[in-house]
Structures are given as C-alpha cells and as structure tokens.
Design a protein around this motif. Sequence first.
Motif, PDB file in Angstrom:
ATOM      1  N   PRO A   1      -1.748   7.351   2.252  1.00 47.44           N
ATOM      2  CA  PRO A   1      -2.079   5.766   1.986  1.00 47.44           C
ATOM      3  C   PRO A   1      -3.333   5.084   2.190  1.00 47.44           C
ATOM      4  N   THR A   2      -3.831   4.360   1.551  1.00 45.65           N
ATOM      5  CA  THR A   2      -5.272   3.647   1.849  1.00 45.65           C
ATOM      6  C   THR A   2      -5.195   3.020   3.320  1.00 45.65           C
TER       7      THR A   2
ATOM      8  N   PRO B   1       1.302   4.753  -7.695  1.00 48.70           N
ATOM      9  CA  PRO B   1       0.090   3.949  -7.940  1.00 48.70           C
ATOM     10  C   PRO B   1       0.168   3.465  -9.366  1.00 48.70           C
TER      11      PRO B   1
ATOM     12  N   PHE C   1       0.780   4.068  -2.880  1.00 45.76           N
ATOM     13  CA  PHE C   1       0.595   5.570  -2.542  1.00 45.76           C
ATOM     14  C   PHE C   1       2.013   6.284  -3.309  1.00 45.76           C
TER      15      PHE C   1
ATOM     16  N   ALA D   1      -5.895  10.726  -2.418  1.00 44.26           N
ATOM     17  CA  ALA D   1      -4.555   9.961  -2.554  1.00 44.26           C
ATOM     18  C   ALA D   1      -3.546  10.930  -1.797  1.00 44.26           C
TER      19      ALA D   1
ATOM     20  N   VAL E   1      -7.480   9.949   1.927  1.00 44.08           N
ATOM     21  CA  VAL E   1      -7.160   8.610   1.170  1.00 44.08           C
ATOM     22  C   VAL E   1      -7.717   8.587   0.038  1.00 44.08           C
TER      23      VAL E   1
ATOM     24  N   SER F   1     -10.110   5.516  -7.476  1.00 44.77           N
ATOM     25  CA  SER F   1     -10.643   6.713  -6.896  1.00 44.77           C
ATOM     26  C   SER F   1     -10.336   7.905  -7.571  1.00 44.77           C
TER      27      SER F   1
ATOM     28  N   HIS G   1      -6.826   0.591  -6.303  1.00 44.82           N
ATOM     29  CA  HIS G   1      -7.826   1.405  -5.418  1.00 44.82           C
ATOM     30  C   HIS G   1      -7.510   2.838  -5.699  1.00 44.82           C
ATOM     31  N   ILE G   2      -6.395   3.241  -5.355  1.00 49.96           N
ATOM     32  CA  ILE G   2      -6.137   4.760  -5.561  1.00 49.96           C
ATOM     33  C   ILE G   2      -6.313   5.357  -6.758  1.00 49.96           C
TER      34      ILE G   2
ATOM     35  N   ARG H   1       0.708  -1.189   0.068  1.00 48.22           N
ATOM     36  CA  ARG H   1      -0.003   0.072   0.046  1.00 48.22           C
ATOM     37  C   ARG H   1       0.861   1.244   0.225  1.00 48.22           C
TER      38      ARG H   1
END
Length: 363
Positions: free
Chosen positions: A329-330, A217, A214, A326, A323, A231, A227-228, A210
């Motif tokens: 971090p998630t 990505p 971050f 960004a 988060v 998003s 994820h990032i 993760r």
Amino acid sequence: MAKRVGVDKWLFGTVLLLVLFGLVMVFSASAVMAQAKYGSPYRFVTWQAIWALLGLIAMAVLMRVDYRRFNSPRVVFPAVAVTTLLLLGVFAMGGMNGAHRWIRFAGVTLQPSELAKPVIVLFLAYFLQTRIHQMDDLKGTILRAVAAPLFFVVLILKEPDLGTAMVCVAVMALMLYLAGVQTRYFAIGAVMATPVLYFMLFHVAWRRARMLAFIDPEADPRGTGFHILQSLIAVGTGGFHGLGLMEGRQKLFYLPEPFTDFIFANVCEELGLIGAVLVVGLFVVLGYRGLRAAFLSTDPFARFLAFGITTAVLIQAFFNMSVVLALLPTKGITLPFISDGGTSVFITLASMGVLLNVTREID
C-alpha cells in the motif's frame, strides 16, 4: 589486520552513480511542474543538487574519520538527545497536509525522521556490541536496547509517518536478530504490535482508504485508487526501452509526487525495464558491498554499524519500489539517493561516509 589505504571502490562508485542518476531523474520528473509553479524548470533540481553536494562533502569527510570515534557515549547519547529534540520540535511547527514532519528555519526545511534512522543504528551498534552473549536477558538487554528506538518510532508515528516508522522498526529488528535475539522475542513483539498496526491501518480513515485502494484500486479510480493506477500506467507504458529521458507523460500532472515518492514510476516510464533493472542492480551492488563489509569485520561495533546503515537503505528502497509496483500500500516513502528530498540525500550520503570508512578495514 593492516588498515587499508583506500575505501571500497565498488561501493564508492555505486553511491556516486546513484546520486548522479537521481539528479538527472529529479530534473526530468520535476521540470514541467517547476516551470508551471515557479517559472523555472531548474527549481527543484537546483536545491537537490545543493543538498547532494553538501552530502558528498559530508561523505568525503566522514570516510576519513575513523568510525571508532563514534563508539563513545560522548557521541551516542548527544546524538540521541538531539534527535529526540528535533522529533519533538516538528510539533511546534505548522503542519503541511495534516502532517508535522518538517522543521523550517531561515528558508531551509529539515526532516528529523531521516536523522532518526542512522541514530538508531548508531545507538544499537554501541549498545549491542558488548552484549552479544547476553541476548537472553529480556530486561537488562533487549528492553533497554529497544527503548530509545521505539520512542523515536512513537514520535514518528505521531507526525504521522508510518512508512519511516516501519523502516526504523525493520532495521531495529534486523540488528537485534544479528545480535542473536531468539525468535520467540520477535514473535512476542509481533503479537503485541499487531493490534496497534491493525488500528492504525483500518481505524484511521485515510489509511483505511489507502488499504482499500491497494486491494481494489479500480473501485475508485479518480479518488483513493488514483495514485496506484497512475503509477502502474507509468510503469506499463515504459515497456522494455522506455519512452526516452524527459519524454514521460504521466509526470505531466497525472502521476502524484512524480519526483519524490513515485520517481521510480517515472524511471520505468522513461527508461523502461532497462532503467528499472539498472536502479535495482545499483542497490544490489550497494547492498552486497555494505553487507560484505559488515560480515567481514572483526569489530562488533563496525559489524553492527555497517549492517544497520546498509539495511536501512535497502529496506527503504524495497518499500518505495514495492509501492510503485502496487506490491505494498502507498506509504509516502522516498527512494534513497534518487527521490527529491534534501534531508534524505544529505543524511544518506553522510551515512555512506561512515560505511566507507568501515570498508577501510576490510581486505
């Protein structure tokens, strides 16, 4: 000072708006997934509405209960004991995705770490109120104050739930700062915590992934960076006005956790910058009214209680939105009042009831 007849109407109205807005966004973000998985688009929002209703009832009751009733060892220590048992109890339950964060009983799922936050606030408010002039006493005051909260933090980290643990630590630190703890003690604490945090972030494989995602990505867009990137796509797609309520595309099995951890991304996509500013504005109003009650209160217990409850909500909201954008971090942390999560919305609304009762004392 004469006791006010009513509570802070600005705070009360803001809480209601956040809850209503949250239900709308949970439905918007979850309807397609709920239909595909359970055959009904109302599956998630129905449960969220039930928990929200129970939370509003708890808030209505607690805003009429004198907060001084909680300023007693007969309330504080049983609350600490029950929370400890619940935090230990999660390890007797079957894990989910490698985590032990929930207690399941009779079809109901509870997350004890959500209870830990207000109980930490209650414990510190009770403990610190009479020790404001003894904050240089490391052994007799500071170490005794942090013992129970840090034990909660250790159990929460064991689940594992680093995000909630960090919220608890931040709230504890801010309450100690309000009490007058000197900065050198925070520096010592930071030095002691840094190796532990470094180990947890960079020597635990999935957390290290993760952190690397971050930082960059796009290095693994279909894996750790997914994820990032999804998003940010949702946030960027919304523009100024958004695509319209229910019209978001990233929630259609692209954006992970679109109605829990990343619901703010769905807000940005569907309602655009206007919706994002609205959400931030509501939290700003809540923060202002809550902190106003804390700093205007002449009762140290009420001051600590109001400050702790307010900062817990604000810190969690800050972490969640950071988060999504960004900036952090998630972490797997929800947006108060808005994200899907029964325990979270119930406990947060009950805490707001206590805060609203404190506002009865403020002109």
